[in-house]
Design a protein around this motif. Structure first.
Motif, PDB file in Angstrom:
ATOM      1  N   VAL A  87     -34.435  21.540  17.202  1.00 15.23           N
ATOM      2  CA  VAL A  87     -33.901  20.266  17.571  1.00 15.23           C
ATOM      3  C   VAL A  87     -32.997  19.307  16.483  1.00 15.23           C
ATOM      4  CG1 VAL A  87     -34.521  17.615  18.601  1.00 15.23           C
ATOM      5  CG2 VAL A  87     -35.673  19.962  19.548  1.00 15.23           C
ATOM      6  N   ASP A  88     -33.724  19.234  15.295  1.00 15.37           N
ATOM      7  CA  ASP A  88     -33.079  18.759  14.156  1.00 15.37           C
ATOM      8  C   ASP A  88     -31.862  19.193  13.785  1.00 15.37           C
ATOM      9  OD1 ASP A  88     -35.251  16.791  13.959  1.00 15.37           O
ATOM     10  OD2 ASP A  88     -36.077  18.025  12.150  1.00 15.37           O
ATOM     11  N   MET A  89     -31.595  20.595  13.964  1.00 15.40           N
ATOM     12  CA  MET A  89     -30.525  21.352  13.496  1.00 15.40           C
ATOM     13  C   MET A  89     -29.189  20.792  14.469  1.00 15.40           C
ATOM     14  SD  MET A  89     -29.387  25.188  13.416  1.00 15.40           S
ATOM     15  CE  MET A  89     -29.499  25.345  15.041  1.00 15.40           C
ATOM     16  N   VAL A  90     -29.796  20.909  15.692  1.00 18.10           N
ATOM     17  CA  VAL A  90     -28.688  20.489  16.838  1.00 18.10           C
ATOM     18  C   VAL A  90     -28.177  19.055  16.665  1.00 18.10           C
ATOM     19  CG1 VAL A  90     -28.340  20.090  19.453  1.00 18.10           C
ATOM     20  CG2 VAL A  90     -29.463  22.433  18.311  1.00 18.10           C
ATOM     21  N   LYS A  91     -29.223  18.206  16.539  1.00 16.52           N
ATOM     22  CA  LYS A  91     -28.853  16.720  16.516  1.00 16.52           C
ATOM     23  C   LYS A  91     -27.914  16.470  15.121  1.00 16.52           C
ATOM     24  CE  LYS A  91     -33.041  14.418  18.539  1.00 16.52           C
ATOM     25  NZ  LYS A  91     -34.102  13.776  18.135  1.00 16.52           N
ATOM     26  N   THR A  93     -25.978  18.717  13.605  1.00 15.81           N
ATOM     27  CA  THR A  93     -24.766  19.279  13.892  1.00 15.81           C
ATOM     28  C   THR A  93     -23.911  18.503  14.713  1.00 15.81           C
ATOM     29  OG1 THR A  93     -25.656  21.385  13.545  1.00 15.81           O
ATOM     30  CG2 THR A  93     -23.398  21.412  14.829  1.00 15.81           C
ATOM     31  N   ARG A  94     -24.439  17.765  16.074  1.00 19.22           N
ATOM     32  CA  ARG A  94     -23.941  17.015  16.774  1.00 19.22           C
ATOM     33  C   ARG A  94     -23.558  15.835  16.102  1.00 19.22           C
ATOM     34  NH1 ARG A  94     -27.899  14.103  20.340  1.00 19.22           N
ATOM     35  NH2 ARG A  94     -28.213  12.995  18.382  1.00 19.22           N
ATOM     36  N   ASP A  95     -24.270  15.128  15.269  1.00 14.33           N
ATOM     37  CA  ASP A  95     -23.915  13.721  14.709  1.00 14.33           C
ATOM     38  C   ASP A  95     -22.855  14.149  13.686  1.00 14.33           C
ATOM     39  OD1 ASP A  95     -26.018  12.544  16.344  1.00 14.33           O
ATOM     40  OD2 ASP A  95     -27.443  12.664  14.623  1.00 14.33           O
ATOM     41  N   TYR A  96     -22.942  15.220  13.066  1.00 15.34           N
ATOM     42  CA  TYR A  96     -21.655  15.512  11.815  1.00 15.34           C
ATOM     43  C   TYR A  96     -20.585  15.853  12.537  1.00 15.34           C
ATOM     44  CZ  TYR A  96     -19.056  17.989   8.744  1.00 15.34           C
ATOM     45  OH  TYR A  96     -17.965  18.362   7.695  1.00 15.34           O
ATOM     46  N   ASN A  97     -20.554  16.404  13.830  1.00 12.12           N
ATOM     47  CA  ASN A  97     -19.136  16.628  14.493  1.00 12.12           C
ATOM     48  C   ASN A  97     -18.717  15.404  15.278  1.00 12.12           C
ATOM     49  OD1 ASN A  97     -18.998  19.509  13.752  1.00 12.12           O
ATOM     50  ND2 ASN A  97     -20.411  20.024  15.449  1.00 12.12           N
TER      51      ASN A  97
END
Length: 127
Positions: A87-91, A93-97
């Motif tokens: 969940v942290d990785m997806v968040k 990655t999403r926030d960075y993108n």
């Protein structure tokens, strides 16, 4: 149209919270088991070979049962940790993108791309 992958961090977080409840319940089951079998500790007897062998076997079986439940708890812990990591990785990655998209979006204006990109307002190469 192809299948779409969707990830809802809040939904996964909620499911993970439910797993935490499973962990708590499993720990309670171990304590309940230990206290219920404590009442039968001396059933094999206290004197003689049969009592000694019976007690040893009984203790091994009790420990095996306890160890199995502890292994289940460790499994649930590992599942929780890995899921929260995902969940942290997806968040992140999403926030960075999204941040990168916002930065790129700031480079555009109504006439097109800023800078020496070789494009005109129409988006076609000049020439």
């Amino acid at each position: 149209m192809g299948d779409t992958y969707r990830f809802d961090p809040q939904l996964v977080q909620g499911a993970t919270d439910e797993l935490k409840g499973v962990k708590v319940h499993a720990r309670a089951m171990i304590e309940e088991y230990r206290s219920s079998v404590a009442e039968t500790f001396d059933w094999p007897g206290t004197v003689g070979d049969i009592a000694e062998k019976g007690r040893k076997t009984e203790q091994q079986e009790r420990q095996y049962t306890t160890n199995t439940m502890l292994a289940v708890i460790q499994l649930v812990n590992a599942l929780i940790d890995s899921t929260l990591g995902m969940v942290d990785m997806v968040k992140s990655t999403r926030d960075y993108n999204l941040e990168q998209i916002a930065k790129t979006g700031n480079r555009f204006d109504t006439d097109g791309f800023h800078g020496d990109s070789g494009t005109s307002g129409s988006g076609r190469r000049g020439g």
